[in-house]
Write a protein that holds these residues in place. Structure first.
Motif, PDB file in Angstrom:
ATOM      1  N   LYS A 251     -11.575   1.811  15.913  1.00 13.36           N
ATOM      2  CA  LYS A 251     -10.138   1.591  15.798  1.00 13.36           C
ATOM      3  C   LYS A 251      -9.711   1.812  14.362  1.00 13.36           C
ATOM      4  O   LYS A 251     -10.223   1.166  13.448  1.00 13.36           O
ATOM      5  N   LEU A 252      -8.772   2.680  14.198  1.00 16.23           N
ATOM      6  CA  LEU A 252      -8.315   3.000  12.859  1.00 16.23           C
ATOM      7  C   LEU A 252      -7.116   2.122  12.485  1.00 16.23           C
ATOM      8  O   LEU A 252      -6.037   2.599  12.183  1.00 16.23           O
ATOM      9  N   HIS A 253      -7.330   0.823  12.532  1.00 14.37           N
ATOM     10  CA  HIS A 253      -6.227  -0.100  12.253  1.00 14.37           C
ATOM     11  C   HIS A 253      -6.132  -0.423  10.783  1.00 14.37           C
ATOM     12  O   HIS A 253      -7.129  -0.383  10.058  1.00 14.37           O
ATOM     13  N   TYR A 254      -4.934  -0.831  10.397  1.00 14.75           N
ATOM     14  CA  TYR A 254      -4.713  -1.227   9.015  1.00 14.75           C
ATOM     15  C   TYR A 254      -5.642  -2.389   8.646  1.00 14.75           C
ATOM     16  O   TYR A 254      -5.854  -3.317   9.438  1.00 14.75           O
ATOM     17  N   SER A 255      -6.169  -2.339   7.462  1.00 13.26           N
ATOM     18  CA  SER A 255      -7.203  -3.300   7.040  1.00 13.26           C
ATOM     19  C   SER A 255      -6.677  -4.707   6.733  1.00 13.26           C
ATOM     20  O   SER A 255      -7.458  -5.614   6.482  1.00 13.26           O
ATOM     21  N   ARG A 256      -5.401  -4.873   6.728  1.00 13.26           N
ATOM     22  CA  ARG A 256      -4.782  -6.158   6.378  1.00 13.26           C
ATOM     23  C   ARG A 256      -5.016  -6.509   4.917  1.00 13.26           C
ATOM     24  O   ARG A 256      -4.979  -7.686   4.537  1.00 13.26           O
ATOM     25  N   LYS A 257      -5.251  -5.502   4.165  1.00 11.68           N
ATOM     26  CA  LYS A 257      -5.509  -5.678   2.748  1.00 11.68           C
ATOM     27  C   LYS A 257      -4.429  -6.538   2.072  1.00 11.68           C
ATOM     28  O   LYS A 257      -4.713  -7.344   1.199  1.00 11.68           O
ATOM     29  N   CYS A 258      -3.179  -6.330   2.471  1.00 13.41           N
ATOM     30  CA  CYS A 258      -2.077  -7.016   1.794  1.00 13.41           C
ATOM     31  C   CYS A 258      -1.684  -8.342   2.439  1.00 13.41           C
ATOM     32  O   CYS A 258      -0.728  -8.991   2.000  1.00 13.41           O
ATOM     33  N   LEU A 259      -2.401  -8.734   3.461  1.00  9.23           N
ATOM     34  CA  LEU A 259      -2.000  -9.933   4.207  1.00  9.23           C
ATOM     35  C   LEU A 259      -1.866 -11.145   3.293  1.00  9.23           C
ATOM     36  O   LEU A 259      -0.950 -11.947   3.436  1.00  9.23           O
ATOM     37  N   HIS A 260      -2.786 -11.274   2.343  1.00  8.87           N
ATOM     38  CA  HIS A 260      -2.747 -12.464   1.492  1.00  8.87           C
ATOM     39  C   HIS A 260      -2.378 -12.139   0.055  1.00  8.87           C
ATOM     40  O   HIS A 260      -2.587 -12.946  -0.838  1.00  8.87           O
ATOM     41  N   GLU A 261      -1.856 -10.916  -0.158  1.00 12.41           N
ATOM     42  CA  GLU A 261      -1.396 -10.543  -1.497  1.00 12.41           C
ATOM     43  C   GLU A 261      -0.255 -11.463  -1.910  1.00 12.41           C
ATOM     44  O   GLU A 261       0.658 -11.707  -1.116  1.00 12.41           O
ATOM     45  N   PRO A 262      -0.266 -11.945  -3.137  1.00 13.85           N
ATOM     46  CA  PRO A 262       0.907 -12.679  -3.618  1.00 13.85           C
ATOM     47  C   PRO A 262       2.072 -11.711  -3.827  1.00 13.85           C
ATOM     48  O   PRO A 262       1.860 -10.513  -3.978  1.00 13.85           O
ATOM     49  N   ASP A 263       3.282 -12.247  -3.833  1.00  8.28           N
ATOM     50  CA  ASP A 263       4.461 -11.400  -4.029  1.00  8.28           C
ATOM     51  C   ASP A 263       4.372 -10.646  -5.344  1.00  8.28           C
ATOM     52  O   ASP A 263       3.952 -11.178  -6.351  1.00  8.28           O
ATOM     53  N   GLN A 264       4.760  -9.399  -5.281  1.00  8.51           N
ATOM     54  CA  GLN A 264       4.721  -8.564  -6.478  1.00  8.51           C
ATOM     55  C   GLN A 264       6.064  -7.885  -6.663  1.00  8.51           C
ATOM     56  O   GLN A 264       6.836  -7.761  -5.717  1.00  8.51           O
ATOM     57  N   ASP A 265       6.268  -7.442  -7.853  1.00  7.14           N
ATOM     58  CA  ASP A 265       7.523  -6.769  -8.141  1.00  7.14           C
ATOM     59  C   ASP A 265       7.354  -5.275  -7.898  1.00  7.14           C
ATOM     60  O   ASP A 265       7.446  -4.463  -8.811  1.00  7.14           O
ATOM     61  N   LYS A 266       7.087  -4.953  -6.691  1.00 12.25           N
ATOM     62  CA  LYS A 266       6.823  -3.565  -6.309  1.00 12.25           C
ATOM     63  C   LYS A 266       7.490  -3.308  -4.971  1.00 12.25           C
ATOM     64  O   LYS A 266       7.681  -4.234  -4.188  1.00 12.25           O
ATOM     65  N   PRO A 267       7.852  -2.090  -4.700  1.00 16.91           N
ATOM     66  CA  PRO A 267       8.423  -1.819  -3.377  1.00 16.91           C
ATOM     67  C   PRO A 267       7.387  -2.088  -2.287  1.00 16.91           C
ATOM     68  O   PRO A 267       6.187  -1.893  -2.501  1.00 16.91           O
ATOM     69  N   TYR A 268       7.872  -2.536  -1.169  1.00 24.61           N
ATOM     70  CA  TYR A 268       6.937  -2.887  -0.099  1.00 24.61           C
ATOM     71  C   TYR A 268       7.521  -2.543   1.278  1.00 24.61           C
ATOM     72  O   TYR A 268       8.725  -2.398   1.443  1.00 24.61           O
ATOM     73  N   ALA A 269       6.632  -2.447   2.205  1.00 21.99           N
ATOM     74  CA  ALA A 269       7.025  -2.313   3.609  1.00 21.99           C
ATOM     75  C   ALA A 269       6.694  -3.644   4.268  1.00 21.99           C
ATOM     76  O   ALA A 269       5.903  -4.415   3.733  1.00 21.99           O
TER      77      ALA A 269
ATOM     78  N   CYS B  14       0.831  -1.212   0.000  1.00 24.11           N
ATOM     79  CA  CYS B  14       0.000   0.000   0.000  1.00 24.11           C
ATOM     80  C   CYS B  14       0.867   1.266   0.000  1.00 24.11           C
ATOM     81  O   CYS B  14       1.892   1.319   0.673  1.00 24.11           O
ATOM     82  N   SER B  15       0.433   2.227  -0.740  1.00 31.30           N
ATOM     83  CA  SER B  15       1.134   3.510  -0.731  1.00 31.30           C
ATOM     84  C   SER B  15       0.606   4.340   0.431  1.00 31.30           C
ATOM     85  O   SER B  15      -0.466   4.070   0.967  1.00 31.30           O
ATOM     86  N   SER B  16       1.361   5.346   0.796  1.00 27.25           N
ATOM     87  CA  SER B  16       0.905   6.152   1.927  1.00 27.25           C
ATOM     88  C   SER B  16      -0.397   6.868   1.599  1.00 27.25           C
ATOM     89  O   SER B  16      -1.217   7.112   2.479  1.00 27.25           O
ATOM     90  N   GLU B  17      -0.597   7.175   0.310  1.00 27.71           N
ATOM     91  CA  GLU B  17      -1.855   7.811  -0.082  1.00 27.71           C
ATOM     92  C   GLU B  17      -3.022   6.857   0.154  1.00 27.71           C
ATOM     93  O   GLU B  17      -4.057   7.239   0.690  1.00 27.71           O
ATOM     94  N   GLU B  18      -2.829   5.614  -0.256  1.00 30.18           N
ATOM     95  CA  GLU B  18      -3.887   4.621  -0.047  1.00 30.18           C
ATOM     96  C   GLU B  18      -4.212   4.468   1.432  1.00 30.18           C
ATOM     97  O   GLU B  18      -5.368   4.385   1.831  1.00 30.18           O
ATOM     98  N   LEU B  19      -3.128   4.421   2.226  1.00 28.51           N
ATOM     99  CA  LEU B  19      -3.335   4.223   3.659  1.00 28.51           C
ATOM    100  C   LEU B  19      -4.080   5.393   4.277  1.00 28.51           C
ATOM    101  O   LEU B  19      -4.967   5.221   5.106  1.00 28.51           O
ATOM    102  N   GLU B  20      -3.711   6.551   3.827  1.00 29.31           N
ATOM    103  CA  GLU B  20      -4.356   7.749   4.346  1.00 29.31           C
ATOM    104  C   GLU B  20      -5.840   7.753   3.990  1.00 29.31           C
ATOM    105  O   GLU B  20      -6.698   8.046   4.812  1.00 29.31           O
ATOM    106  N   ALA B  21      -6.095   7.402   2.754  1.00 28.37           N
ATOM    107  CA  ALA B  21      -7.481   7.356   2.278  1.00 28.37           C
ATOM    108  C   ALA B  21      -8.264   6.327   3.080  1.00 28.37           C
ATOM    109  O   ALA B  21      -9.418   6.548   3.454  1.00 28.37           O
ATOM    110  N   GLU B  22      -7.610   5.213   3.347  1.00 25.51           N
ATOM    111  CA  GLU B  22      -8.265   4.142   4.094  1.00 25.51           C
ATOM    112  C   GLU B  22      -8.640   4.624   5.504  1.00 25.51           C
ATOM    113  O   GLU B  22      -9.750   4.410   5.982  1.00 25.51           O
ATOM    114  N   ARG B  23      -7.687   5.301   6.121  1.00 25.14           N
ATOM    115  CA  ARG B  23      -7.948   5.808   7.480  1.00 25.14           C
ATOM    116  C   ARG B  23      -9.065   6.836   7.485  1.00 25.14           C
ATOM    117  O   ARG B  23      -9.943   6.829   8.339  1.00 25.14           O
TER     118      ARG B  23
END
Length: 474
Positions: free
Chosen positions: A127-145, A108-117
């Motif tokens: 609770k404004l917790h992260y949605s775990r959107k990426c928990l089951h994302e397959p590996d991608q060729d993108k920068p990640y945290a 997730c980009s910081s913009e996405e996260l901000e929008a989500e919050r």
RNA sequence: GGCCCGUUGGAGAAGCGGUUUAACUCACUAGCCUUUCACGCUAGCAUUCAUGGGUUCGAAUCCCAUACGGGUCACCA
């Protein structure tokens, strides 16, 4: 196990009084337990680091008399002591967490996260917790945290040295980032790893860190590290009970500023130690060694420590009065020179200036203020002082004294004292009725330093001018 | 808003269920000392511990609620 504690500043600016206190208590704890005091530099936020930050922290720590056993300049076998030099270590442990499935990649980009919050807030989520959107994302060729997958239904309990039993529910913590997109660890991850690797036994820090503790605990637990003991000291607040903020103008916040104003390091050490701690003794003027001897973590207070400037001034004054002449002179001369005071005067003049004001100084630079107040051109007698001087017999007394002063060549404190006595004899004034009118006539005030010394310092011209001024009102 | 925490005199604070009619320090006031001032010394300065309930033979000290204050909820530390 021998005690190992640490102070972990980030080099984002000057040494703040709150941080100095954290350092000081850790130091006191280490020294009182015969343990080690470590300074670790937490410089993982490149954007906020300041070039002189590390130097500033270390040099003012030293100024306060806080020395360390291990740090960037003193290897104790647990280095490096600067987090940006430990990146491989964090990556290694992050990989372990990733392999164990305790951490996952978040794209997730910081913009996405901000929008989500923002959306969650709008929907009224508690609770404004992260949605775990990426928990089951397959590996991608993108920068990640890398995010820590916070366990379900887990209670984190620890015994806090100052607060007692503290508990947090894992439900109250959202999946948080342990490694940033730039491969640099976040504070909570780095601190947990380092505390474990550096064999820190006790973590004494400000209460603002208490909600970080469960995060650090879950890292330690996941990595199989032994937990240190925590102690969360209450914050330092201003007279409005607000946390000392760096923008707060009402209180001087940085150790450097106290240094620059001519506060003494021993006094600062003493004063800061009393912020949120009360030794089991009635005495408050305590040396570093005494504070080490008296230190007891059980006596750390649970309510916020109010910054009492009057008390600081009082304590510093006590230390100034205890200074020997030479040290006092060394403290004050720079301020006098800087203000251009006493140009062309000899050593004796400076000595008497210092002697006259010594007892009244709350801090070194105040000498300048006291000087100007004392020697100011505008002179007037008013109020209570004027009433006093209007009493019978004062006028002849003062004019006698004036004439004696005018006709004496070499004035010094002793001579002045005898002239005062003579004037008293000649006019029948004595005791308070002798000295008080004199004091008022030359200083305008009923309070002040030792009279003959102060008159000598004022000098003949000013004495005569002020006596004339006072006489003209009688 | 959720989660944590705090609330003792003008100020900083001790106190951790029973000789506490609440230490100590600063500030203030008074007296003594000093031929004045300052220092120093002595005394005075909360019948009461945010408020309301409860537990107890007994509470500032334990429990609950309310009020007020604070902290924290970041790919900051």
């Amino acid at each position: 196990m021998s005690v190992r504690v640490r102070y972990a500043p980030s080099p984002t600016g000057h040494l703040h009084i709150g941080n100095a206190r954290t350092a000081l208590f850790n130091y006191l704890f280490a020294r009182s337990q015969g343990g080690k005091f470590i300074v670790r530099i937490e410089d993982t936020d490149a954007a906020r680091n300041v070039d002189t930050g590390i130097d500033d922290q270390l040099s003012y720590l030293k100024w306060l008399g806080i020395d360390w056993d291990e740090s960037i300049d003193k290897d104790g076998g647990y280095g490096p002591y600067q987090q940006m030099h430990r990146l491989e270590t964090y990556q290694e442990f992050a990989q372990k967490l990733l392999d164990a499935g305790v951490a996952y990649k978040c794209y997730c980009s910081s913009e996405e996260l901000e929008a989500e919050r923002a959306w969650m807030k709008e929907q009224g989520y508690e609770k404004l917790h992260y949605s775990r959107k990426c928990l089951h994302e397959p590996d991608q060729d993108k920068p990640y945290a890398l995010r820590f997958k916070v366990p379900d239904d887990t209670t984190y309990t620890f015994h806090d040295i100052v607060k007692g039993k503290v508990q947090f529910q894992s439900e109250d913590v959202g999946d948080w980032v342990i490694m940033k997109r730039n491969n640099v660890p976040t504070y909570n991850f780095a601190a947990a790893v380092d505390d474990a690797l550096m064999k820190i036994t006790h973590v004494l820090r400000g209460e603002d860190h208490i909600t970080n503790t469960p995060k650090q605990l879950m890292v330690m637990d996941a990595l199989g590290f032994e937990r240190p003991t925590y102690g969360h000291m209450t914050l330092i607040v201003n007279e409005n009970q607000k946390k000392l903020s760096k923008r707060d103008e009402s209180i001087i916040q940085f150790i450097e500023q106290y240094h620059d104003l001519g506060f003494l390091p021993e006094a600062m050490f003493d004063f800061i130690a009393l912020l949120g701690f009360s030794p089991n003794t009635k005495e408050e003027i305590l040396s570093k060694q005494e504070l080490i001897d008296w230190f007891d973590p059980d006596r750390l207070s649970t309510s916020p420590a109010t910054f009492d400037q009057d008390k600081l001034h009082y304590i510093n004054n006590r230390y100034i009065k205890a200074l020997d002449d030479e040290s006092l002179k060394a403290l004050l001369l720079p301020f006098l020179n800087e203000a251009g005071i006493g140009k062309g005067e000899d050593d004796a003049w400076f000595d008497s200036l210092i002697a006259v004001f010594k007892d009244r100084l709350s801090y070194g630079k105040q000498i300048v203020e006291l000087y100007h107040d004392f020697f100011k051109e505008s002179f007037s007698v008013s109020g209570e002082a004027l009433e006093f001087v209007k009493q019978d017999g004062v006028k002849p007394l003062l004019s006698t004294l004036r004439d004696k002063l005018a006709s004496t060549e070499d004035l010094d404190a002793d001579t002045i004292k005898s002239l005062i006595k003579e004037s008293g004899k000649a006019t029948g004034m004595k005791g308070k009725m002798l000295f008080m009118p004199t004091r008022i006539a030359v200083s305008g005030s009923m309070h002040g330093p030792d009279l003959p010394q102060m008159m000598n310092l004022l000098g003949k011209a000013k004495l005569l001018a002020r006596l004339d001024e006072t006489l003209s009102k009688l």
